[in-house]
Design an enzyme around this catalytic site. Structure first.
Site, PDB file in Angstrom:
ATOM      1  N   ASP A  10       0.837  -1.216   0.000  1.00 16.92           N
ATOM      2  CA  ASP A  10       0.000   0.000   0.000  1.00 16.92           C
ATOM      3  C   ASP A  10       0.868   1.262   0.000  1.00 16.92           C
ATOM      4  O   ASP A  10       0.812   2.052   0.931  1.00 16.92           O
ATOM      5  CB  ASP A  10      -0.923  -0.004   1.236  1.00 16.92           C
ATOM      6  CG  ASP A  10      -0.160   0.067   2.557  1.00 16.92           C
ATOM      7  OD1 ASP A  10       1.024  -0.353   2.620  1.00 16.92           O
ATOM      8  OD2 ASP A  10      -0.730   0.584   3.545  1.00 16.92           O
ATOM      9  N   ASP A  15       6.926   1.203   1.740  1.00 17.91           N
ATOM     10  CA  ASP A  15       6.575   0.173   0.748  1.00 17.91           C
ATOM     11  C   ASP A  15       7.398   0.397  -0.521  1.00 17.91           C
ATOM     12  O   ASP A  15       7.822  -0.574  -1.175  1.00 17.91           O
ATOM     13  CB  ASP A  15       5.097   0.274   0.351  1.00 17.91           C
ATOM     14  CG  ASP A  15       4.150   0.121   1.508  1.00 17.91           C
ATOM     15  OD1 ASP A  15       3.592  -0.967   1.684  1.00 17.91           O
ATOM     16  OD2 ASP A  15       3.955   1.101   2.244  1.00 17.91           O
ATOM     17  N   ASN A  40      -2.258   2.968   3.474  1.00 18.58           N
ATOM     18  CA  ASN A  40      -1.709   4.295   3.778  1.00 18.58           C
ATOM     19  C   ASN A  40      -2.509   5.415   3.121  1.00 18.58           C
ATOM     20  O   ASN A  40      -2.661   6.498   3.679  1.00 18.58           O
ATOM     21  CB  ASN A  40      -0.252   4.378   3.310  1.00 18.58           C
ATOM     22  CG  ASN A  40       0.674   3.584   4.201  1.00 18.58           C
ATOM     23  OD1 ASN A  40       0.511   3.570   5.412  1.00 18.58           O
ATOM     24  ND2 ASN A  40       1.650   2.919   3.602  1.00 18.58           N
ATOM     25  N   THR A 126       2.872  -6.035   2.966  1.00 20.61           N
ATOM     26  CA  THR A 126       3.337  -4.878   3.748  1.00 20.61           C
ATOM     27  C   THR A 126       2.258  -3.801   3.886  1.00 20.61           C
ATOM     28  O   THR A 126       2.558  -2.637   4.107  1.00 20.61           O
ATOM     29  CB  THR A 126       4.606  -4.262   3.112  1.00 20.61           C
ATOM     30  OG1 THR A 126       4.270  -3.729   1.825  1.00 20.61           O
ATOM     31  CG2 THR A 126       5.720  -5.280   2.980  1.00 20.61           C
ATOM     32  N   PHE A 168      -0.352  -0.099  12.685  1.00 24.39           N
ATOM     33  CA  PHE A 168      -1.274   0.376  11.647  1.00 24.39           C
ATOM     34  C   PHE A 168      -1.844  -0.738  10.755  1.00 24.39           C
ATOM     35  O   PHE A 168      -3.059  -0.837  10.572  1.00 24.39           O
ATOM     36  CB  PHE A 168      -0.565   1.439  10.785  1.00 24.39           C
ATOM     37  CG  PHE A 168      -1.409   1.976   9.663  1.00 24.39           C
ATOM     38  CD1 PHE A 168      -2.373   2.946   9.892  1.00 24.39           C
ATOM     39  CD2 PHE A 168      -1.249   1.495   8.367  1.00 24.39           C
ATOM     40  CE1 PHE A 168      -3.157   3.438   8.852  1.00 24.39           C
ATOM     41  CE2 PHE A 168      -2.033   1.982   7.325  1.00 24.39           C
ATOM     42  CZ  PHE A 168      -2.987   2.957   7.564  1.00 24.39           C
ATOM     43  N   ASN A 169      -0.976  -1.567  10.144  1.00 23.95           N
ATOM     44  CA  ASN A 169      -1.471  -2.543   9.164  1.00 23.95           C
ATOM     45  C   ASN A 169      -2.486  -3.510   9.788  1.00 23.95           C
ATOM     46  O   ASN A 169      -3.456  -3.913   9.148  1.00 23.95           O
ATOM     47  CB  ASN A 169      -0.318  -3.367   8.577  1.00 23.95           C
ATOM     48  CG  ASN A 169       0.531  -2.563   7.614  1.00 23.95           C
ATOM     49  OD1 ASN A 169       0.101  -1.535   7.099  1.00 23.95           O
ATOM     50  ND2 ASN A 169       1.762  -3.021   7.391  1.00 23.95           N
ATOM     51  N   HIS A 242      10.026   0.191   7.968  1.00 26.30           N
ATOM     52  CA  HIS A 242       9.236  -1.003   8.298  1.00 26.30           C
ATOM     53  C   HIS A 242       9.263  -2.047   7.171  1.00 26.30           C
ATOM     54  O   HIS A 242       9.702  -3.174   7.348  1.00 26.30           O
ATOM     55  CB  HIS A 242       7.761  -0.614   8.495  1.00 26.30           C
ATOM     56  CG  HIS A 242       7.496   0.478   9.447  1.00 26.30           C
ATOM     57  ND1 HIS A 242       7.598   0.322  10.806  1.00 26.30           N
ATOM     58  CD2 HIS A 242       7.104   1.771   9.255  1.00 26.30           C
ATOM     59  CE1 HIS A 242       7.265   1.457  11.405  1.00 26.30           C
ATOM     60  NE2 HIS A 242       6.967   2.348  10.490  1.00 26.30           N
ATOM     61  N   ASP A 243       8.699  -1.655   6.021  1.00 24.91           N
ATOM     62  CA  ASP A 243       8.381  -2.643   4.989  1.00 24.91           C
ATOM     63  C   ASP A 243       9.605  -3.296   4.339  1.00 24.91           C
ATOM     64  O   ASP A 243       9.552  -4.492   3.999  1.00 24.91           O
ATOM     65  CB  ASP A 243       7.471  -2.007   3.926  1.00 24.91           C
ATOM     66  CG  ASP A 243       6.114  -1.611   4.507  1.00 24.91           C
ATOM     67  OD1 ASP A 243       5.765  -2.145   5.578  1.00 24.91           O
ATOM     68  OD2 ASP A 243       5.423  -0.791   3.897  1.00 24.91           O
TER      69      ASP A 243
HETATM   70  C1  BDR Z   1       3.162   0.148   8.489  1.00 20.94           C
HETATM   71  O1  BDR Z   1       2.094   1.057   8.263  1.00 20.94           O
HETATM   72  C2  BDR Z   1       2.371   1.887   7.169  1.00 20.94           C
HETATM   73  O2  BDR Z   1       2.269   3.207   7.553  1.00 20.94           O
HETATM   74  C3  BDR Z   1       3.754   1.535   6.673  1.00 20.94           C
HETATM   75  O3  BDR Z   1       3.783   1.522   5.251  1.00 20.94           O
HETATM   76  C4  BDR Z   1       4.016   0.165   7.246  1.00 20.94           C
HETATM   77  O4  BDR Z   1       3.574  -0.849   6.374  1.00 20.94           O
HETATM   78  C5  BDR Z   1       3.891   0.543   9.756  1.00 20.94           C
HETATM   79  O5  BDR Z   1       3.035   0.531  10.846  1.00 20.94           O
HETATM   80 CA    CA Z   2       2.967  -0.427   4.072  1.00 23.46          CA
END
Ligand code: BDR
Ligand code: CA
Length: 312
Positions: A10, A15, A40, A126, A168-169, A242-243
């Site tokens: 996303d 990403d 996102n 991701t 978040f994800n 993160h991703d």
């Molecule tokens: C995740 O949430 C999104 O904001 C980032 O792309 C990552 O996948 C981090 O919490």
């Molecule tokens: Ca992401």
């Protein structure tokens, strides 16, 4: 040996860096397709962003698919406050040459897995897990075909980043996450406990700037933008990557320490919706369903990222 992977994402600047890392690694990874999911930013933008990123890396053969535009049950949520209005702010947005396939992402995932051998295909996810869960719901016969699901999502020691309890994800689509974590296939999860060990820094950005190729310049622009919010939030020097941890793990698993854990996802409580209950010490007696990443070799991670960006 090359791994066959499906990427579901996303974009999102992190990403984008994950995709750059993957597209720079054809010796190790055979990318069968890239799927967009709402996360996102809304789906119209995540799918467009993948096409823009595909143009930037010069991709002409990996197909791009649009997936689900909202979570299975919950109301959607986006994160423009982190990623900007376009999701990949920090570069100029243009109208991409790469087109989306007419087939939808869930159909693509189901059809590809059904025609694969057992344990043949790795899924890298991701964003929110809506597309993956939808594919499992549509045809559970895909499950034996999955070699591993490599997820960026969840948090244990680090606490949440969108609520005190949730990452978040997982928060965006906890019902999908529950289906995926309970699906019975091998899962490697990269949550905030590990992704918060790979914040960018001015010296990392400088190393990327020196590369001065199209992809490195786009990375520099996006990471400069992405860093501004997180640096303030976390009192850090940059943004957590993160991703890219997911692809870095496939390329160099020895950079990470993982531990077998049972993970359950909260889908009921308003207060802790999307929480990942990671049984790190085996206190539930439940069988392990996930390899939980808890540590990463930071220098090795950035050396890998920069070496791959230098290939463009
Ligand atoms: C995740 O949430 C999104 O904001 C980032 O792309 C990552 O996948 C981090 O919490
Ligand atoms: Ca992401």
């Amino acid at each position: 040996m090359q791994r066959k992977i499906i990427i579901d994402c996303d974009p999102g600047q992190d990403d984008a860096l994950m995709l750059f890392l993957a597209f720079a690694s054809p010796r190790e990874l055979n990318i069968l397709g890239v799927c967009a999911v709402a996360g996102n930013v809304p789906l119209e933008k995540t799918q467009r962003n993948i096409c823009i990123l595909s143009d930037i890396v010069g991709n002409e053969k990996v197909p791009i698919f649009a997936g689900c535009d909202k979570p299975l049950t919950n109301v959607g949520l986006t994160a423009e406050h982190v990623h900007g209005r376009e999701g990949i702010d920090g570069i100029d947005i243009f109208s991409p040459r790469t087109n989306l396939e007419s087939k939808g992402a869930v159909d693509f995932i189901v059809d590809t897995l059904l025609s694969a051998a057992d344990d043949e295909i790795t899924i890298v996810a991701t964003g929110p897990l809506t597309n993956i869960a939808s594919a499992i719901l549509r045809d559970p016969a895909i499950l034996p075909k999955i070699r591993e699901i490599v997820v960026m999502g969840g948090a244990m020691k680090e606490g949440g980043n969108i609520t005190p309890s949730a990452e978040f994800n997982i928060f965006v689509d906890p019902h999908a996450a529950k289906i995926v974590f309970e699906c019975g296939r091998p899962i490697a999860a990269f949550g905030l406990d590990v992704t918060h060990q790979v914040f960018t820094s001015p010296s990392v950005l400088e190393r990327i700037a020196i590369l001065d190729n199209r992809v490195a310049n786009a990375s520099h622009g996006m990471l400069s933008f992405f860093g501004r919010y997180d640096a303030q939030k976390y009192r850090a020097q940059g943004a957590p990557l993160h991703d890219p941890c997911t692809i870095a793990y496939l390329l160099r698993p020895e950079l990470f320490e993982l531990k077998s854990c049972n993970i359950r996802v909260e889908t009921n409580s308003e207060l802790t919706m999307g929480h990942t209950a990671v049984d790190f010490w085996g206190v539930t007696g439940l069988p392990a369903n996930t390899e939980w990443a808890h540590s990463v070799h930071r220098d090795g991670f950035f050396d890998l990222l920069i070496e791959r960006l230098s290939r463009y």
